[in-house]
Structures are given as C-alpha cells and as structure tokens.
Design an enzyme around this catalytic site. Sequence first.
Site, short mmCIF file in Angstrom:
data_model
loop_
_atom_site.label_atom_id
_atom_site.label_comp_id
_atom_site.label_asym_id
_atom_site.label_seq_id
_atom_site.Cartn_x
_atom_site.Cartn_y
_atom_site.Cartn_z
N HIS A 514 0.82 -1.22 0.00
CA HIS A 514 0.00 0.00 0.00
C HIS A 514 0.85 1.27 0.00
CE1 HIS A 514 0.55 0.24 4.50
NE2 HIS A 514 0.46 1.53 4.22
N ASP A 567 -0.84 -7.48 1.88
CA ASP A 567 -0.23 -6.16 1.74
C ASP A 567 1.30 -6.24 1.86
OD1 ASP A 567 0.22 -3.44 1.65
OD2 ASP A 567 -0.44 -3.05 3.70
N SER A 688 4.66 2.15 8.18
CA SER A 688 4.18 1.02 7.37
C SER A 688 5.32 0.45 6.52
CB SER A 688 3.06 1.48 6.44
OG SER A 688 1.93 1.87 7.18
#
Length: 765
Positions: A514, A567, A688
């Site tokens: 992402h 992801d 992330s």
Amino acid sequence: MLLCLCTFILWAGVTTQESPLDSAQTCSTQVSIQGGTMLLSDGYRQGSILTYSCPDGSYPYPARSRMCQADGNWSPMRSPSGRLVTQASCRDMRCPPQQTFENGFYGPRLSAHRVGSVLNFECFDGYQLHGSAQRHCLPNGRWNGTSPVCDDGAGHCRSLPTPPGALSSGGRNRLGDRISFQCMKGLDLVGSSQHVCTPEGEWSGAETSCRAPYSYDRAEDVGAEFGASLTNVLSVVSSGTDHVPAQSLGRRLILSQGSFLHVYLLADASHSVTKENFEIFKNSLEIIIDRIASFEVPVRFAVFSYASQPKKIVDTFDDIAEDPDLVIEKMKDKMKYEDHGNATGTNIQQALMAVYRMMISHRASNDKGWDQTRHAIILLTDGKSNMGGSPRNATLRIEDLLNVAANRKDYLDIYVFGVGNLDVDWDGMNEVASKKAGEKHVFKMKDSMELKKAFEDVLDPRDLKDLCGMANNSASASWDQQQPWHIMLQHTTQGEPSCRGVLISKTWVLTAAHCFSKFNDTLSWRVILADKTAYKTGLPIKRRIDHGLYNVRAKVAQGIEEFYDYDVSLLELDVPMQVAQKLRPICLPCTTGANKALKKPETATCKDHELDLLSFEKVPAQFVSLDNERMNVLIKTKKSRPKCISAAVQHKLYSKVANISEVVTDRFLCSGGDGNGVVEDAVCKGESGGSLFVERRARYFQVGVISWGTFDPCEKKGKSMETGHRIREAPKRGQKPRDFYISLFQVQDWLRHHLAGSLRFIPLQ
C-alpha cells in the site's frame, strides 16, 4: 563429535566506596594521593582495600591499591627499584620511545613521550611505508595506529616492524629467518618475543609490544581486537564451502555436523576484587555468553569462580551447558563472591588445573570425537597470581592434553584480561595467553566498568558477510548499528520518507504494497539507507513485485472500502548491497540462514520455525519507529488472537462490519494493549512496510510486515523539546489500539517463487 576448547581469564581492579570513620578503624587516615582521589572498601578497618584514582592521562604511583593489614599498617608501596615510598602521587602517562627504525627516519627522538606527542615516520627512496606514518601518544600510555616499517619487497616476508620501546636482533626477512625482540628496562613484552618467516610469507607468533605497568587498553580497542580473534573462533564455514581455497578461509573453524566448541569462563573472586567488581565480572560473562551464543557454532559452556581455590559453577558435561539462558540463570543463582570465604588469594594455577581436569573427564566420556573438539578459555583477574606456582604449568598440561602441535594450534585459544591494578603482571598474563599471528589474546583494562563496556562491543558483526540478523546492541552503538536491516522509502516528489522497509538479502527489500498507492511509478522511488555517506541520493529500484492477490478495493461491494490482505511488496535493488557494520539483512524465517541462526537441524521445516518464533500466547516483538527507536509490542496468538482482532471495529472504516474476519484474515498478526497495565507501543503512520521482528539469542527474525492500525499516536506530529523525537500520544480512555501485520509464514509461496535465486528455503513441512 567435534568439540572446541576456549579458555577466558579476567583480572579485575577495585572500585570501592569510602566508609565513615568509626571506633573500629585500625589503619592510619594519612593515606591521600597527590593530585588524585581515593576510595575505601570498608573504611580504615582491617582488610579494607584502598584504591587510588588519577585524572585521564595520569596514573597512581607507585601503586593503585593498598590493604589495611592485621598489624594496623597499610601494605607498603615500593618503587620499581624496591625503594619504599610513603606518599602516593599522580604521575603523567608516558608512551615508550621508538628505539630503531630501519631504512627510514623518524622524529622527534626522545627518551619518553608525553600524552599528545606525535611521532612522524618516512622511508628512504626505494622503500614503501607500511603502517602508520604518524602516531599520537594516547592518555592510556599507548601509541595509536600500527607500528610502521619500510620494505623494499625483496624479502620472502615483509619486513617486520620494531615496536616502540623494543630492540630487535637476528635475521632479516628471508624464508626461515628469526627475529627476536627485547623491551627496554621498565617495560614488559606482550605477544611473541621471537618470530619466524614462514613458507606462507607470514611471520609466526603474535604481534610484539612493549608495555609500561601503568598502560592499559581502551574499551574500543579491546572490543575490536578481542572480537576479531574470537570471531575467527566462532565463524563457521558451512559444508558447502569445500570449493573455497583454504588460504581464503583464514583461521575460520570448519565444524562438522554434531560438533561443539567448548568455552571456559573463569572469574577472579579474590579479596582484592571486592564484591561490587565481582558482580560486574559476572555481568561481563553474561554478555560474552550471549554474544557467543548468537553465532551458529554449537557451544558448550563451563563457568568457574576462583580465589585460593576454584569453584565449578557449570560443567561442559552438564545438561544445561548447551543452553546459554540456563547457564546464565545458574550463574546468577550459584556464583557468589562469599563462597570463597577467607581463602582469598589469587591462584590462577589451580583455576586452570580445574579446567584441565574437566577436559580429562570429558575426553574419557567422548573419546571418539575429542580430537576434533575446539576449546577457548577466557580468564579475568585483578592482579598477579600470588599462590599456587606458575599458571604456565597448567597451560602446558592443557596444550599437551589437546595435542596442540603446529597443525592443531587452532584447537585452543586462551584469552587473559587483567583489570585495574598496577600489580597486574603483564609478563605472567602473556605467558598464559595464546600467541597467534595477527591476533591479540592478552589485555589490561583500566577498571571493571571498562571491561564491561569492552565486552558489550565484542563480536561486532561488521566483518561477517554471511550471517543474517546480527546487530550491535552495545550502549555506544548508533541506531543504524542496532538495526542494520532497516531502510526508508522516499518518492522523489516528497520531502521525507513516507514508508519503511527491511533488507532481506543483498538485492531485495521487503515492504508493504500500500506504500505505492499514491505514487505507483516505481522508478521515482528511492531506497534510503542510514549510511548516507555511501549512497547520498538513495538507491534506485530495478523492479517492484506486489503480491498478486493484493487489491485494496477487492471488497468494496461488501461495504469494505479498504482491504489490506496480502499487503506485501518486494523491491529488487539496481545494485547489490555490500554487507557492512550498518547494513545487514535480517533473518527471514524458513530460509537456511535463519535455520542456522536458530541452531535447528538441517531437517527442520518452516513449521518448526513458526512454532519456535510464534509459540507463546503473547510473543514479545519489536518494530522501528519514525525516530529509529525500537518499540515493543506483544503479538497475540492462539486464544488471545480473537479478542485482539475483534477490536479492529474501532477503525471508522470497519465500524459496521459484522464479521471482522472478513477484514482481518488469517494472514494478519495482531498486537495492541488491553488496558490491563501492560504497556504496548502503537504504530504511527509512516512506519508502514517496516519489519515486525523477534529476537532469539541476539539474532533477529522478521515475522511480519507492518500494514495498518486503528490508532495513529503520531497524528499531531509534535516533537519533544528535550529529545527532538515525536511525541507519541497515549490512547484515549476506553480506546484499545490495534496494529496488524502480514505474517511471513502466510505468504511463503509468493516469497519462495520470487526469492529462490537469492535465498535458500527449507521445506514447508
């Protein structure tokens, strides 16, 4: 079975606290030192140890410590010539003079050099300078750099440098030539006194140096020199390296399946050490045990304390000898300063004889594999051996038992550490320690805290190219040394990195898919390393491989606006990375590298790794923050997982989802506090793609990739005035933050398909 014998000897100094005067005092109070300070272990009472300290660049003369004797007098102080000295004083450190320098010239020529002095060297025409052209006298009484020499390249061996304070005699640098060194009066020779030019074009023996009684080794030097030698002992050449030329392997041990290294740790508990310093010794040994256990060599530990007589704490034959955690636990419980009672002398001979007897016992029970066992001894002490005779007698017996002939010298390493006392016997320590070309086995530290600091820096993995998941966790290490696999991702249009990632091989980075949702053009992204001196503008990405099943819009029809299953993304670097001190891949589960780090058998499977790394109900794990600090979480597994994932409905996107497993699939790991008093860190936006990793015996294994969370503690972006770091908000009352990570055990097929050319994987089951 192949075993290794290693012996370590430590000498410790005295650091004590002064007690107030009282009616029990027996010795004079007139024992101050000019220019320095003093500490007392038990006031002025009988048996109290007095320790003198001086500012950096000076040393206590003529002694560093004294004892309040039974007759009411302090132990006398004498000069090197034997003259009685009544007043201690701080004297300036001096570095020994350069006595000779063949085929060149140097200056200035002085009888001794003050701290800060500089020596310059230059060769005559036709000769090349090897070593340091300029050397500085350091506050520890030693020259920095390496001894220089002028060489014309005509000899079989390179010309051998003459160290400061020494004179040489003998041959030149032809095959078989012998060169001997002798130190000037007042200096002790450390290393080998004689060297032979060998057929390999190298000089035999350990490097020679001439040391003043007051000189000592700095922690950073010990960490590097001791670590370099011990690394040679611990580095394992795998069975697949038979094609590598022997000369390129250096002194690396080739251990067969089922073989062991035996490490013997001996700590001085004599009266002059004091209980406080003995505890520091114990802590130092714990550090060494952890460091050694992080290598892939199978190790058995033995532990002794010793004073007038040795006390065995752990035997290499014990069931716990292979488990570093249990060895440390037994040390904490059974290794006590008081156990030696009034038998408080320093008997190194008997300590080494205890090791010798243990070796004999082990050989009798394992005769077939004994000749292949390797051994290392580490000895810590605070002064010269004052009883029991010469320790060299014991080392000769050990060498004979192990048949340490010319072709078996690598089967035994003896390291000796003297700590904090002018009475530390350089000559005695040097006599016991091993002498191997290019290595150092004898050290003297200023005090016990310096010893601990040195051990924290030992075994820095900077030179170990083939070991994953190693880091430097010492107090002095920078953040990028502590997590050398951590990288940042930045788009060329952005002012700062917006995602994180992790180096999993020399050519691949693992991150979250992402991260590229806003800027999908891979060529405009850069991999940013911590060491910006090597790659100032970041590294270009050759190609990006998102997981084929990742689709953030996959469940829009079900009312789930964003869906982060699968992801994960792989980034192939344009240029392979060179493994270094600040750049090293983390261990990826289910690979052969991780299998060796976990010390699993070759038959181990991926399922075995999962059981090992995620076996607890709540698994302690870490990730790296925006401020490059390690943050602590607990991965909820088994019965704890359903409750953890149920709180995902706190996110506004999923507040109306009836079945939360539609959002949090089996591929997610979950962490987050429940307000039960256990503090857990929450992930910030921008972190992330980073690694969720666990530690096993000082090796680090990635188990997940940071994907998403229900709460951003860095949303306000405020920073602390004191530290400059982001202020991470605490959740509001009743709020239970949750963070989710893609489990690497659940995307194995994808990883194996794309990384088969870079990493070797073990069977799934």
